[in-house]
Design an enzyme around this catalytic site. Structure first.
Site, short mmCIF file in Angstrom:
data_model
loop_
_atom_site.label_atom_id
_atom_site.label_comp_id
_atom_site.label_asym_id
_atom_site.label_seq_id
_atom_site.Cartn_x
_atom_site.Cartn_y
_atom_site.Cartn_z
CG ASP A 134 8.29 -73.73 0.47
OD1 ASP A 134 8.61 -74.85 0.05
OD2 ASP A 134 7.50 -72.98 -0.15
CD GLU A 177 8.84 -84.50 -3.48
OE1 GLU A 177 8.17 -83.53 -3.14
OE2 GLU A 177 8.93 -84.87 -4.69
C1 4EZ Z 1 7.70 -79.12 -6.56
N1 4EZ Z 1 8.31 -79.08 -5.27
C2 4EZ Z 1 9.48 -78.21 -5.21
C3 4EZ Z 1 10.61 -78.51 -6.13
C4 4EZ Z 1 11.76 -77.55 -5.92
C5 4EZ Z 1 14.26 -77.30 -6.14
C6 4EZ Z 1 15.47 -77.96 -6.68
C7 4EZ Z 1 7.34 -78.79 -4.18
C8 4EZ Z 1 7.35 -77.39 -3.64
C9 4EZ Z 1 7.08 -76.22 -4.34
N2 4EZ Z 1 6.75 -75.99 -5.64
C10 4EZ Z 1 7.66 -77.04 -2.35
N3 4EZ Z 1 7.57 -75.69 -2.22
C11 4EZ Z 1 7.23 -75.16 -3.42
C12 4EZ Z 1 7.05 -73.84 -3.88
N4 4EZ Z 1 7.20 -72.80 -3.06
N5 4EZ Z 1 6.72 -73.64 -5.18
C13 4EZ Z 1 6.56 -74.71 -6.01
O1 4EZ Z 1 6.57 -79.89 -6.58
C14 4EZ Z 1 13.00 -77.95 -6.62
#
Ligand code: 4EZ
Length: 231
Positions: free
Chosen positions: A196, A12
């Site tokens: 997503d 990010e």
């Molecule tokens: C959290 N970030 C995701 C971190 C995932 C994986 C190794 C954003 C995010 C998110 N958070 C994108 N899509 C998401 C979702 N469906 N649920 C929660 O800030 C780490």
């Protein structure tokens, strides 16, 4: 002006680090902080690691230890609103913690005594983002962001968050950063690009779109810095 720019994951903030190029580095509290100059701004950039606790620690460190006077967050999120497609941008008007639950004592979800369910973002920074979006012809949705220590990949959970908080997107850091900035009286701004839709495809989509959506968020943030610097 000293501006903190944070993300949760290295992906990010990588586009920002590539853009500003030269840094002084300070390691503190098990994390790395990158200091750069951009126009008349002093920038402090860091990624916190994922989740509310790490994000709160990083936000508080940037403000208390490194004296940031504004905080901008750039990253990705899962979409709730059907207005939001992968790659679209959303800025939080207000944020809530969807996993905070003492409803056993009659309190609403997201509330603890002496706290508040929703923390509102800084109006001036919101205005700057609208101005940038208009001048560049970029679609920028304003809406509610819900935060919790869970990667959401279920339509039922997502619908519950939609219904309970009227949230448009969800992620894992924004509301905790908002709580810290609100308590310390620091204007903040939470920007996310959709990676997503928090449904059964979320894990796959997230991996596919993390980098491209992170770039979209970061480049919008840079345009905002241009606006802040010349203001
Ligand atoms: C959290 N970030 C995701 C971190 C995932 C994986 C190794 C954003 C995010 C998110 N958070 C994108 N899509 C998401 C979702 N469906 N649920 C929660 O800030 C780490």
């Amino acid at each position: 002006m000293k501006i903190a720019i944070m993300g949760a994951m290295v992906e990010e903030i990588e586009p920002l680090l590539e853009y500003f190029k030269e840094y002084e580095i300070v390691d503190y509290a098990d994390n790395r902080y990158y200091f750069a100059k951009y126009k008349d701004l002093e920038l402090i950039i860091a990624y916190s690691k994922i989740g509310k606790v790490f994000a709160a620690l990083t936000a508080a460190t940037m403000i208390e230890r490194f004296k940031a006077t504004k905080l901008l967050f750039s990253g990705v999120a899962g979409a709730i609103s059907s207005d939001l497609k992968i790659g679209d941008l959303i800025v939080a008007t207000k944020l809530a913690q969807h996993d905070l639950d003492i409803t056993a004592f009659g309190h609403p979800f997201g509330y603890v005594p002496e706290g508040k369910v929703f923390i509102e973002s800084d109006k001036e920074l919101l205005d700057i983002s609208k101005k940038v979006a208009n001048s560049k012809g970029i679609y920028l949705k304003e809406g509610v962001i819900a935060t919790g220590d869970q990667f959401v990949n279920s339509s039922e959970k997502k619908e519950w968050i939609q219904k309970t908080f009227h949230a448009d997107a969800l992620e894992m850091e924004g509301a905790s950063v908002a709580v810290v900035c609100d308590a310390l009286d620091i204007p903040f701004f939470i920007l996310r690009s959709i990676s997503d839709s928090a449904d059964m495809d979320a894990g796959f989509d997230f991996e596919e779109f993390l980098k491209s959506s992170s770039k979209k968020s970061a480049s919008f943030l840079i345009s905002m810095l241009d606006e802040i610097a010349t203001a």
